[in-house]
Scaffold this motif. Structure first.
Motif, PDB file in Angstrom:
ATOM      1  N   ASN A   1      75.703  50.662  48.138  1.00  0.00           N
ATOM      2  CA  ASN A   1      74.841  49.745  47.389  1.00  0.00           C
ATOM      3  C   ASN A   1      73.744  50.481  46.635  1.00  0.00           C
ATOM      4  O   ASN A   1      73.373  50.103  45.520  1.00  0.00           O
ATOM      5  CB  ASN A   1      74.236  48.700  48.326  1.00  0.00           C
ATOM      6  N   GLU A   2      73.232  51.559  47.233  1.00  0.00           N
ATOM      7  CA  GLU A   2      72.218  52.358  46.542  1.00  0.00           C
ATOM      8  C   GLU A   2      72.795  53.011  45.294  1.00  0.00           C
ATOM      9  O   GLU A   2      72.131  53.103  44.255  1.00  0.00           O
ATOM     10  CB  GLU A   2      71.653  53.414  47.494  1.00  0.00           C
ATOM     11  N   LYS A   3      74.044  53.456  45.376  1.00  0.00           N
ATOM     12  CA  LYS A   3      74.700  54.032  44.198  1.00  0.00           C
ATOM     13  C   LYS A   3      74.872  52.982  43.097  1.00  0.00           C
ATOM     14  O   LYS A   3      74.608  53.246  41.917  1.00  0.00           O
ATOM     15  CB  LYS A   3      76.081  54.588  44.575  1.00  0.00           C
ATOM     16  N   ILE A   4      75.343  51.804  43.495  1.00  0.00           N
ATOM     17  CA  ILE A   4      75.563  50.737  42.513  1.00  0.00           C
ATOM     18  C   ILE A   4      74.248  50.310  41.878  1.00  0.00           C
ATOM     19  O   ILE A   4      74.156  50.125  40.650  1.00  0.00           O
ATOM     20  CB  ILE A   4      76.274  49.543  43.183  1.00  0.00           C
ATOM     21  N   GLU A   5      73.215  50.170  42.694  1.00  0.00           N
ATOM     22  CA  GLU A   5      71.906  49.796  42.176  1.00  0.00           C
ATOM     23  C   GLU A   5      71.372  50.850  41.209  1.00  0.00           C
ATOM     24  O   GLU A   5      70.782  50.525  40.173  1.00  0.00           O
ATOM     25  CB  GLU A   5      70.920  49.586  43.333  1.00  0.00           C
ATOM     26  N   ALA A   6      71.587  52.126  41.530  1.00  0.00           N
ATOM     27  CA  ALA A   6      71.114  53.208  40.664  1.00  0.00           C
ATOM     28  C   ALA A   6      71.836  53.184  39.318  1.00  0.00           C
ATOM     29  O   ALA A   6      71.219  53.387  38.262  1.00  0.00           O
ATOM     30  CB  ALA A   6      71.311  54.558  41.352  1.00  0.00           C
ATOM     31  N   SER A   7      73.145  52.928  39.338  1.00  0.00           N
ATOM     32  CA  SER A   7      73.899  52.846  38.086  1.00  0.00           C
ATOM     33  C   SER A   7      73.450  51.644  37.259  1.00  0.00           C
ATOM     34  O   SER A   7      73.361  51.723  36.024  1.00  0.00           O
ATOM     35  CB  SER A   7      75.400  52.749  38.369  1.00  0.00           C
ATOM     36  N   GLY A   8      73.157  50.539  37.943  1.00  0.00           N
ATOM     37  CA  GLY A   8      72.655  49.372  37.230  1.00  0.00           C
ATOM     38  C   GLY A   8      71.315  49.638  36.577  1.00  0.00           C
ATOM     39  O   GLY A   8      71.079  49.276  35.420  1.00  0.00           O
TER      40      GLY A   8
ATOM     41  N   LYS B   1      70.161  52.501  35.654  1.00  0.00           N
ATOM     42  CA  LYS B   1      70.367  53.487  34.576  1.00  0.00           C
ATOM     43  C   LYS B   1      70.746  52.801  33.270  1.00  0.00           C
ATOM     44  O   LYS B   1      70.343  53.239  32.183  1.00  0.00           O
ATOM     45  CB  LYS B   1      71.461  54.472  35.002  1.00  0.00           C
ATOM     46  N   TYR B   2      71.519  51.715  33.376  1.00  0.00           N
ATOM     47  CA  TYR B   2      72.004  51.042  32.175  1.00  0.00           C
ATOM     48  C   TYR B   2      71.414  49.629  32.007  1.00  0.00           C
ATOM     49  O   TYR B   2      72.004  48.771  31.355  1.00  0.00           O
ATOM     50  CB  TYR B   2      73.527  51.003  32.184  1.00  0.00           C
ATOM     51  N   ASN B   3      70.253  49.417  32.624  1.00  0.00           N
ATOM     52  CA  ASN B   3      69.481  48.183  32.448  1.00  0.00           C
ATOM     53  C   ASN B   3      70.261  46.919  32.798  1.00  0.00           C
ATOM     54  O   ASN B   3      70.169  45.895  32.124  1.00  0.00           O
ATOM     55  CB  ASN B   3      68.966  48.089  30.994  1.00  0.00           C
TER      56      ASN B   3
ATOM     57  N   ASN C   1      81.310  37.721  30.553  1.00  0.00           N
ATOM     58  CA  ASN C   1      80.037  38.251  31.070  1.00  0.00           C
ATOM     59  C   ASN C   1      80.262  39.178  32.258  1.00  0.00           C
ATOM     60  O   ASN C   1      79.593  40.212  32.395  1.00  0.00           O
ATOM     61  CB  ASN C   1      79.066  37.122  31.425  1.00  0.00           C
ATOM     62  N   GLN C   2      81.239  38.849  33.089  1.00  0.00           N
ATOM     63  CA  GLN C   2      81.536  39.722  34.229  1.00  0.00           C
ATOM     64  C   GLN C   2      82.132  41.041  33.746  1.00  0.00           C
ATOM     65  O   GLN C   2      81.778  42.111  34.251  1.00  0.00           O
ATOM     66  CB  GLN C   2      82.516  39.034  35.174  1.00  0.00           C
ATOM     67  N   CYS C   3      83.026  40.986  32.777  1.00  0.00           N
ATOM     68  CA  CYS C   3      83.612  42.211  32.219  1.00  0.00           C
ATOM     69  C   CYS C   3      82.540  43.112  31.626  1.00  0.00           C
ATOM     70  O   CYS C   3      82.502  44.320  31.895  1.00  0.00           O
ATOM     71  CB  CYS C   3      84.632  41.862  31.139  1.00  0.00           C
ATOM     72  N   ASP C   4      81.670  42.535  30.822  1.00  0.00           N
ATOM     73  CA  ASP C   4      80.640  43.330  30.143  1.00  0.00           C
ATOM     74  C   ASP C   4      79.702  43.993  31.148  1.00  0.00           C
ATOM     75  O   ASP C   4      79.372  45.183  31.026  1.00  0.00           O
ATOM     76  CB  ASP C   4      79.832  42.450  29.187  1.00  0.00           C
ATOM     77  N   THR C   5      79.281  43.233  32.142  1.00  0.00           N
ATOM     78  CA  THR C   5      78.340  43.762  33.128  1.00  0.00           C
ATOM     79  C   THR C   5      78.976  44.872  33.959  1.00  0.00           C
ATOM     80  O   THR C   5      78.384  45.939  34.154  1.00  0.00           O
ATOM     81  CB  THR C   5      77.853  42.640  34.062  1.00  0.00           C
ATOM     82  N   ASN C   6      80.187  44.645  34.435  1.00  0.00           N
ATOM     83  CA  ASN C   6      80.869  45.663  35.241  1.00  0.00           C
ATOM     84  C   ASN C   6      81.137  46.933  34.440  1.00  0.00           C
ATOM     85  O   ASN C   6      80.977  48.049  34.949  1.00  0.00           O
ATOM     86  CB  ASN C   6      82.189  45.108  35.775  1.00  0.00           C
ATOM     87  N   ASN C   7      81.553  46.762  33.186  1.00  0.00           N
ATOM     88  CA  ASN C   7      81.809  47.934  32.344  1.00  0.00           C
ATOM     89  C   ASN C   7      80.531  48.718  32.071  1.00  0.00           C
ATOM     90  O   ASN C   7      80.556  49.951  31.998  1.00  0.00           O
ATOM     91  CB  ASN C   7      82.468  47.505  31.032  1.00  0.00           C
ATOM     92  N   ASP C   8      79.411  48.017  31.949  1.00  0.00           N
ATOM     93  CA  ASP C   8      78.127  48.710  31.772  1.00  0.00           C
ATOM     94  C   ASP C   8      77.789  49.550  33.004  1.00  0.00           C
ATOM     95  O   ASP C   8      77.397  50.718  32.897  1.00  0.00           O
ATOM     96  CB  ASP C   8      77.011  47.694  31.522  1.00  0.00           C
ATOM     97  N   ILE C   9      77.941  48.953  34.180  1.00  0.00           N
ATOM     98  CA  ILE C   9      77.587  49.657  35.418  1.00  0.00           C
ATOM     99  C   ILE C   9      78.474  50.876  35.629  1.00  0.00           C
ATOM    100  O   ILE C   9      78.013  51.919  36.108  1.00  0.00           O
ATOM    101  CB  ILE C   9      77.706  48.699  36.626  1.00  0.00           C
TER     102      ILE C   9
END
Length: 463
Positions: free
Chosen positions: A179-186, A188-190, A289-297
């Motif tokens: 979860n810390e990794k996922i949060e950090a990637s999020g 990073k890309y706002n 919206n789910q595709c865009d968000t996941n691809n950003d992360i």
């Protein structure tokens, strides 16, 4: 130190390929029984292994057995003991170093040590460069190498049976790491709230039981009693467990596997874990919206992609080595797109359960066609109730469907979640004889020749 000086110059280490046939069988067996912790070394089926024999002043004074597993590519330290009257940490450490010298293959060296033993303990091995990767029931599981090299073992200890308890200590530690990794990637890309990315709706409802249980009342400035909502667990949206994703990926991806396909994409977790582990990932997901968000992360991974598509109609162009999906459970959550509406074809807006099931299974058919032979198809699913309170029977229908498609029903895993809110639910539902559900099912199907499974997948080694 006095003992070390006494024995200085008279300490000898002898390497034997097998205790059996070395002439030391009886000496090892007697000392193993006297030591009590190393008692297994007295057994003939353990004496087939290699050993370092310790002699002090030409007298047998200790042993350390070990095994090289070329299939699993690991070096296992097994049992050790020293003469009870000659115990010495320096000599014992030298004996361990003699074993380390035997590892000319560069394999990770693994050892399970008692936290109470005077010699075979974590401090002694840590001083020699070993790292602890698991602390369990009074034992330390240690490795001379990197922690990544024993990741499978750590996961295996968390999933020893077909009941996976996601509330246990080490599981929670690994989940926090992901979860810390996922949060950090999020960050990073706002991407706001990346762990729950674009999840609109909730299994408990906007006023779910967590709000009731953790809610409180205050007297406001006007002297009126005011209700204060409690914390909503999981943001009131279901979130796939990244540790479960990692276990499924590592255990069911073939040794030569490359690609994972998810016919009902949803949240970011499986794609993130797959990309982070170096594999390719493609997901069909009906919400933009789910595709865009996941691809950003996941944009740092070279090939982890979500495509907006209707999974019941989408045909992947490539073949895949693992199919995993955690599709919606009928009418448990709402899935909305940018316009605040559910897209056409979204499963949970189907008017009947039968339509939901048939559309879901069409997506599975596409996934089965895209799956290579001799590979696994994994579904994380759960049942839901109709308006009268009866279960639809979706889990059972999964098994029948996949069997009828020619796949083998290979594993049925029970995934346990936190029971706190379920206990609160029980205060209401037990009056109707409904027992709150705190588990999901992970159903594992196999396409192909089951005799090939062992050879096609990584050897976990000694646990």
């Amino acid at each position: 130190m006095k003992q070390t000086k006494l024995f200085e110059g008279n300490v000898q280490f002898i390497t034997v390929d097998s205790v059996i046939g070395s002439g030391y069988e009886n000496d090892v067996a007697k000392l193993a029984i006297e030591d009590k912790v190393a008692y297994r070394a007295a057994r003939k089926n353990m004496q087939i292994h290699s050993a370092i024999i310790l002699k002090i002043n030409e007298v047998f004074s200790g042993f350390f057995t070990f095994q090289v597993n070329h299939d699993a590519k690991e070096f296992c330290l097994l049992q050790s003991a020293m003469d009870l009257n000659k115990k010495d940490k320096v000599i014992y450490s030298d004996m361990v170093n003699e074993i380390i010298k035997q590892n000319t293959f560069g394999y990770p060296m693994v050892m399970t040590v008692s936290q109470k033993h005077d010699l075979e303990n974590p401090k002694v091995f840590a001083a020699l460069g070993f790292k602890e990767y698991l602390n369990l029931s009074g034992y330390s599981y240690m490795v001379f190498g990197s922690l990544d090299q024993v990741r499978m073992k750590r996961l295996a200890h968390a999933t020893m049976t077909n009941v996976w308890n996601s509330t246990k200590g080490d599981w929670l530690k690994m989940k926090k790491e992901w979860n810390e990794k996922i949060e950090a990637s999020g960050a990073k890309y706002n991407v706001l709230n990346p762990k729950f990315a674009s999840r609109d709706g909730c299994w408990m409802g906007s006023n779910g039981m967590s709000n009731v249980v953790l809610g409180s009342q205050i007297i406001n400035d006007d002297g009126q009693v005011e209700d204060v909502k409690g914390k909503s667990f999981n943001g009131n949206a279901s979130v796939l467990d990244p540790v479960a994703c990692e276990v499924i990926l590592r255990f069911f991806m073939p040794k030569d596997g490359v690609r994972v396909y998810n016919p009902f994409g949803g949240g970011v977790q499986m794609g993130y874990v797959t990309g982070d582990c170096g594999y390719e990932y493609l997901s069909s997901e009906i919400r933009q919206n789910q595709c865009d968000t996941n691809n950003d992360i996941c944009q740092d991974f070279y090939s982890a992609k979500w495509l907006k598509s209707d999974s019941s109609k989408f045909t992947p162009k490539q073949k895949y080595d693992l199919v995993f999906t955690c599709p919606p459970y009928y009418q448990v959550e709402k899935y909305l797109d940018y316009d605040g509406k559910a897209p056409e074809g979204e499963l949970n807006v189907m008017s009947t359960y039968q339509e939901f099931r048939d559309t879901l299974f069409e997506g599975y058919k596409k996934g089965i066609e895209a799956l290579n032979d001799d590979c696994f198809f994994v579904v994380m699913t759960g049942d839901s109730r109709d308006k009268n309170g009866a279960y639809y029977g979706c889990e059972a229908e999964h098994e029948i469907f996949f069997r009828d498609q020619g796949l083998h029903i290979y594993n049925k895993i029970v995934y346990l979640e936190c029971e706190f809110t379920r206990l609160a639910h029980a205060k209401r539902t037990l009056h109707y004889r409904k027992f709150p559900k705190r588990e999901q099912k992970i159903l594992i199907f196999y396409k192909g020749d089951m005799t090939k499974i062992k050879d096609r997948h990584v050897n976990i080694g000694r646990l």
